[in-house]
Design an enzyme around this catalytic site. Structure first.
Site, short mmCIF file in Angstrom:
data_model
loop_
_atom_site.label_atom_id
_atom_site.label_comp_id
_atom_site.label_asym_id
_atom_site.label_seq_id
_atom_site.Cartn_x
_atom_site.Cartn_y
_atom_site.Cartn_z
N ASN A 7 92.69 121.13 -20.85
CA ASN A 7 92.93 122.13 -21.90
C ASN A 7 93.50 121.39 -23.11
O ASN A 7 94.67 121.07 -23.15
CB ASN A 7 93.92 123.18 -21.37
CG ASN A 7 94.20 124.27 -22.37
OD1 ASN A 7 93.69 124.25 -23.50
ND2 ASN A 7 95.02 125.24 -22.00
N HIS A 208 96.66 141.74 -18.76
CA HIS A 208 97.24 140.38 -18.92
C HIS A 208 98.33 140.50 -19.97
O HIS A 208 98.04 140.63 -21.16
CB HIS A 208 96.14 139.41 -19.35
CG HIS A 208 96.63 138.01 -19.58
ND1 HIS A 208 96.29 136.94 -18.79
CD2 HIS A 208 97.46 137.50 -20.53
CE1 HIS A 208 96.88 135.85 -19.22
NE2 HIS A 208 97.60 136.16 -20.29
N ASN A 211 103.06 136.36 -23.63
CA ASN A 211 103.41 136.30 -25.05
C ASN A 211 102.30 136.94 -25.86
O ASN A 211 102.53 137.66 -26.82
CB ASN A 211 103.62 134.85 -25.48
CG ASN A 211 104.99 134.38 -25.10
OD1 ASN A 211 105.97 135.10 -25.27
ND2 ASN A 211 105.08 133.19 -24.56
N ARG A 241 103.00 139.14 -32.30
CA ARG A 241 101.82 139.69 -32.98
C ARG A 241 101.91 141.20 -33.08
O ARG A 241 102.40 141.85 -32.16
CB ARG A 241 100.54 139.33 -32.22
CG ARG A 241 100.27 137.86 -32.17
CD ARG A 241 98.90 137.58 -31.56
NE ARG A 241 98.80 136.20 -31.19
CZ ARG A 241 98.38 135.75 -30.00
NH1 ARG A 241 98.02 136.60 -29.06
NH2 ARG A 241 98.33 134.47 -29.76
N ILE A 332 104.76 138.88 -18.29
CA ILE A 332 105.35 140.22 -18.20
C ILE A 332 104.75 140.99 -17.02
O ILE A 332 105.47 141.59 -16.21
CB ILE A 332 105.14 140.99 -19.53
CG1 ILE A 332 105.87 140.28 -20.68
CG2 ILE A 332 105.56 142.44 -19.40
CD1 ILE A 332 105.55 140.83 -22.07
N GLY A 333 103.43 140.95 -16.89
CA GLY A 333 102.75 141.69 -15.82
C GLY A 333 103.20 141.26 -14.44
O GLY A 333 103.35 142.08 -13.53
N ASN A 335 106.12 139.63 -13.75
CA ASN A 335 107.58 139.57 -13.54
C ASN A 335 108.38 140.81 -13.92
O ASN A 335 109.49 140.98 -13.44
CB ASN A 335 108.15 138.38 -14.33
CG ASN A 335 107.65 137.07 -13.80
OD1 ASN A 335 107.85 136.74 -12.65
ND2 ASN A 335 106.94 136.33 -14.64
P1 ADP Z 1 101.90 133.01 -22.49
O1 ADP Z 1 101.14 134.16 -23.05
O2 ADP Z 1 102.54 132.15 -23.55
O3 ADP Z 1 101.18 132.23 -21.41
P2 ADP Z 1 103.52 134.06 -20.33
O4 ADP Z 1 102.35 134.60 -19.59
O5 ADP Z 1 104.30 132.97 -19.73
O6 ADP Z 1 103.17 133.68 -21.81
O7 ADP Z 1 104.51 135.30 -20.61
C1 ADP Z 1 105.67 135.17 -21.33
C2 ADP Z 1 106.36 136.53 -21.37
O8 ADP Z 1 106.70 136.92 -20.03
C3 ADP Z 1 107.63 136.54 -22.19
O9 ADP Z 1 107.69 137.69 -23.01
C4 ADP Z 1 108.70 136.66 -21.11
O10 ADP Z 1 109.81 137.35 -21.56
C5 ADP Z 1 107.99 137.48 -20.06
N1 ADP Z 1 108.69 137.37 -18.77
C6 ADP Z 1 108.78 136.33 -17.95
N2 ADP Z 1 109.60 136.60 -16.91
C7 ADP Z 1 110.05 137.87 -17.11
C8 ADP Z 1 110.94 138.75 -16.40
N3 ADP Z 1 111.53 138.38 -15.28
N4 ADP Z 1 111.15 139.98 -16.91
C9 ADP Z 1 110.56 140.36 -18.06
N5 ADP Z 1 109.72 139.60 -18.76
C10 ADP Z 1 109.47 138.37 -18.30
#
Ligand code: ADP
Length: 397
Positions: A7, A208, A211, A241, A332-333, A335
């Protein structure tokens, strides 16, 4: 069979080496700050301590050579010879409407990738440099390009067209392309497997949420609509965004701020969303913490996110004429149990029943709906790199 997943960004190169016998990762790493002062490589053999090297890395070819050296190094390497690598799979952000699925790289494909640069100006040039770098190092290696946009290419025209005059589509290919397709594809297949059904029998909505967030309607295994658009700015509110808004907001804000088109684009991509509304952070964890302490703007940002996801699920249920499963993935999805619960509670009227105890998990595969829920709700951690490795194997061998 060993597959190297690559990547590449304009100044970075991330990689994972997969052993396809058991789909495990043998080693992975990152070359950062390519062509910039302080360039470095971090490499990690699975189960071992990471190895780091800070050295000038002037371009992607030098970066690729360092990666291949690290993979074959006597101490932290995992290969005796580079001949053990059977193929490379490259993540490509935009394939425009040239590519409906992953393909083997040849000269024609490289030409089409260059034509897609205007659709992903920050990403596609780096991807091209990555392909050229490995072609230079290993000229006989088959390369496969796997597109974030490909899974969405099954959308019908009435879903991907915008109401702009026709010439903008015909001449400039302005339309909805979507993003995160590799992730939507991966989790939709895995969710079907978990449910013991074929994807062809299911109507699914894959969320999905990271961020960057996108939501897709997957009917009978094919994407029929997705929330991101020409660019990843559209859809639900994201970390920084805006998500959807009246397009007339753009000239309206520009008239106030006197921002150029590029400045406005940057403003909508980097300064808006959860960060812009809450004034606290783009990270949902920080926003949740602030809301719990009584910060009203942080609570508003959360409400906007949950409302937006709910609205898309409602709309896509209508678009598919029904719904069998909702799948949550990404930061987020995977966690945020509270986001999943809030969304599902709003959807109770259409047969979505979340089991609060089962939903109290993080980053794990699970069915989190009640046994008698008409619509199943699943958490499926995404794995875009594994999907790229699988696609590379499928296309090249
Ligand atoms: P990217 O799109 O950069 O790959 P990720 O998929 O890692 O990002 O997602 C990042 C988001 O997930 C952030 O907003 C972060 O706050 C959220 N996140 C991660 N762990 C938790 C949690 N335990 N509770 C709420 N939000 C979480």
């Amino acid at each position: 069979m060993k597959i190297l997943v690559i990547n590449c960004g304009s100044s970075s190169l991330k990689y994972q080496l997969f052993d396809m016998e058991n789909e495990s990762v043998s080693a992975k790493g990152l070359v950062d700050r390519i062509g910039i002062e302080g360039s470095n490589l971090t490499h990690r053999k699975t189960g071992a301590e990471p190895f780091t090297l800070t050295t000038p890395i002037k371009d992607h070819k030098v970066a690729m050579k360092l990666v291949l050296d690290a993979l074959t190094d006597a101490n932290h390497g995992v290969l005796k010879s580079l001949d053990e690598i059977s193929g490379a799979g490259h993540r490509i952000v935009s394939g425009g409407d040239y590519f409906k699925e992953a393909v083997l790289v040849n000269d024609e494909v490289m030409d089409a990738l260059r034509k897609c640069i205007p659709l992903a100006p920050l990403h596609n040039p780096g991807h091209i440099m990555g392909i050229e770098a490995i072609q230079h190092a290993l000229p006989k290696l088959p390369n496969v390009v796997v597109f974030d946009t490909a899974f969405h290419q099954t959308m019908p025209d009435y879903a991907y067209m915008y109401g702009l005059p026709w010439e903008f589509y015909e001449t400039h290919r302005v339309r909805r392309y979507g993003a995160h397709g590799t992730s939507h594809h991966f989790v939709s297949l895995r969710a079907a497997e978990i449910l013991g059904k074929s994807p062809s029998e299911l109507k699914m909505i894959t969320c999905h949420l990271g961020n960057g967030s996108s939501i897709s309607a997957v009917k009978n295994g094919k994407c029929i609509d997705t929330s991101m658009g020409l660019t990843p700015l559209a859809g639900v509110i994201m970390g920084t965004r805006t998500g959807d808004m009246d397009p007339a907001c753009v000239p309206f804000v520009q008239n106030i701020t006197k921002y150029s088109a590029d400045e406005m684009n940057n403003f909508m991509n980097k300064k808006s969303g959860l960060l812009g509304i809450s004034g606290v952070s783009s990270d949902l964890r920080d926003v949740e913490e602030a809301a719990n302490k009584g910060n009203e703007r942080a609570q508003l940002a959360i409400n906007m996110l949950e409302y937006g996801i709910t609205k898309y699920i409602g709309a896509y249920t209508a678009a598919m004429g029904g719904l069998d499963a909702i799948v949550f993935t990404a930061g987020i999805g995977e966690n945020s149990a509270s986001t999943r619960e809030a969304v599902c509670k709003k959807l109770e009227f259409m047969g979505v029943k979340i089991d609060t105890a089962k939903n109290n998990i993080r980053g794990k595969e699970a069915i989190v709906s009640a046994d008698d829920s008409k619509v199943k709700v699943l958490v499926v951690p995404t794995n875009e790199e594994l999907m790229i490795a699988r696609e590379t194997k499928r296309v090249a061998f």
